[in-house]
Design a protein around this motif. Sequence first.
Motif, PDB file in Angstrom:
ATOM      1  N   ASN A   1       0.664  -1.132  -0.069  1.00 55.76           N
ATOM      2  CA  ASN A   1      -0.027  -0.062   0.067  1.00 55.76           C
ATOM      3  C   ASN A   1       0.849   1.344   0.015  1.00 55.76           C
ATOM      4  O   ASN A   1       0.428   2.335   0.254  1.00 55.76           O
ATOM      5  N   ILE A   2       2.019   1.129  -0.182  1.00 55.32           N
ATOM      6  CA  ILE A   2       3.108   2.211  -0.425  1.00 55.32           C
ATOM      7  C   ILE A   2       3.209   2.867  -1.703  1.00 55.32           C
ATOM      8  O   ILE A   2       3.686   1.932  -2.559  1.00 55.32           O
TER       9      ILE A   2
ATOM     10  N   CYS B   1       1.356   6.613   2.130  1.00 61.20           N
ATOM     11  CA  CYS B   1       0.168   5.487   2.008  1.00 61.20           C
ATOM     12  C   CYS B   1      -0.655   5.811   0.883  1.00 61.20           C
ATOM     13  O   CYS B   1      -1.183   7.004   0.584  1.00 61.20           O
ATOM     14  N   LYS B   2      -0.953   4.816   0.061  1.00 57.43           N
ATOM     15  CA  LYS B   2      -1.912   5.001  -1.155  1.00 57.43           C
ATOM     16  C   LYS B   2      -3.468   5.297  -0.691  1.00 57.43           C
ATOM     17  O   LYS B   2      -4.182   5.693  -1.532  1.00 57.43           O
ATOM     18  N   THR B   3      -3.667   4.898   0.646  1.00 56.24           N
ATOM     19  CA  THR B   3      -5.161   4.811   0.960  1.00 56.24           C
ATOM     20  C   THR B   3      -5.301   6.375   1.640  1.00 56.24           C
ATOM     21  O   THR B   3      -6.289   7.032   0.936  1.00 56.24           O
TER      22      THR B   3
ATOM     23  N   LEU C   1       5.064   8.807   5.093  1.00 63.05           N
ATOM     24  CA  LEU C   1       5.992   7.767   5.746  1.00 63.05           C
ATOM     25  C   LEU C   1       7.632   7.974   6.070  1.00 63.05           C
ATOM     26  O   LEU C   1       7.899   8.267   7.337  1.00 63.05           O
ATOM     27  N   LEU C   2       8.204   8.108   4.914  1.00 62.24           N
ATOM     28  CA  LEU C   2       9.559   8.184   4.964  1.00 62.24           C
ATOM     29  C   LEU C   2       9.934   8.626   3.637  1.00 62.24           C
ATOM     30  O   LEU C   2       9.507   8.665   2.652  1.00 62.24           O
ATOM     31  N   THR C   3      11.297   9.077   3.442  1.00 57.46           N
ATOM     32  CA  THR C   3      11.966   9.275   2.101  1.00 57.46           C
ATOM     33  C   THR C   3      13.231   8.339   2.157  1.00 57.46           C
ATOM     34  O   THR C   3      14.091   8.726   3.077  1.00 57.46           O
ATOM     35  N   ASP C   4      13.519   7.697   1.071  1.00 57.60           N
ATOM     36  CA  ASP C   4      14.669   6.992   1.017  1.00 57.60           C
ATOM     37  C   ASP C   4      15.634   7.774   0.417  1.00 57.60           C
ATOM     38  O   ASP C   4      15.349   8.585  -0.911  1.00 57.60           O
TER      39      ASP C   4
END
Length: 142
Positions: A60-61, A75-77, A82-85
């Motif tokens: 779902n990311i 989150c796709k919902t 969330l975070l950053t790579d």
Amino acid sequence: MTQSYKGACFCGAVELTVTGEPVAAGFCHCASCRSWSAAPVNAFSLWKPEAVTITKGEDNIGVYHKTEKSYRKFCKTCGGHLLTDHPPFGLVDVYAATIPTYRHEPMLHVHYQEAVLRIKDGLPKMKDMPKEMGGSGETLPE
């Protein structure tokens, strides 16, 4: 015993855990972070990739990357960030607000030349980034 912190997106469909302590923590004032977070400043915590585990909802990311330096995950919902790579740095920025049990202890401010909200907290104010991360290493006055 190694400390772990649990976090989640806005709706809870995606959950993650970070383990240990971050490599660095601080505040970013760059226009990209401000726009992405819809805030005048972004509280970051940088972790080694092996310290970050998605424990629920990995499928779902969603990912958005404006540059090769930053793969922003959400989150796709609910659209919750969330975070950053950051592949060139070998680090993952887990937004401090995403992990509510983690006590954010900032070490510095980065991209302070772009600040729209000045913060007088006695921490170093980097013009851009530290030298070891490809920046000038210059500091600015509060």
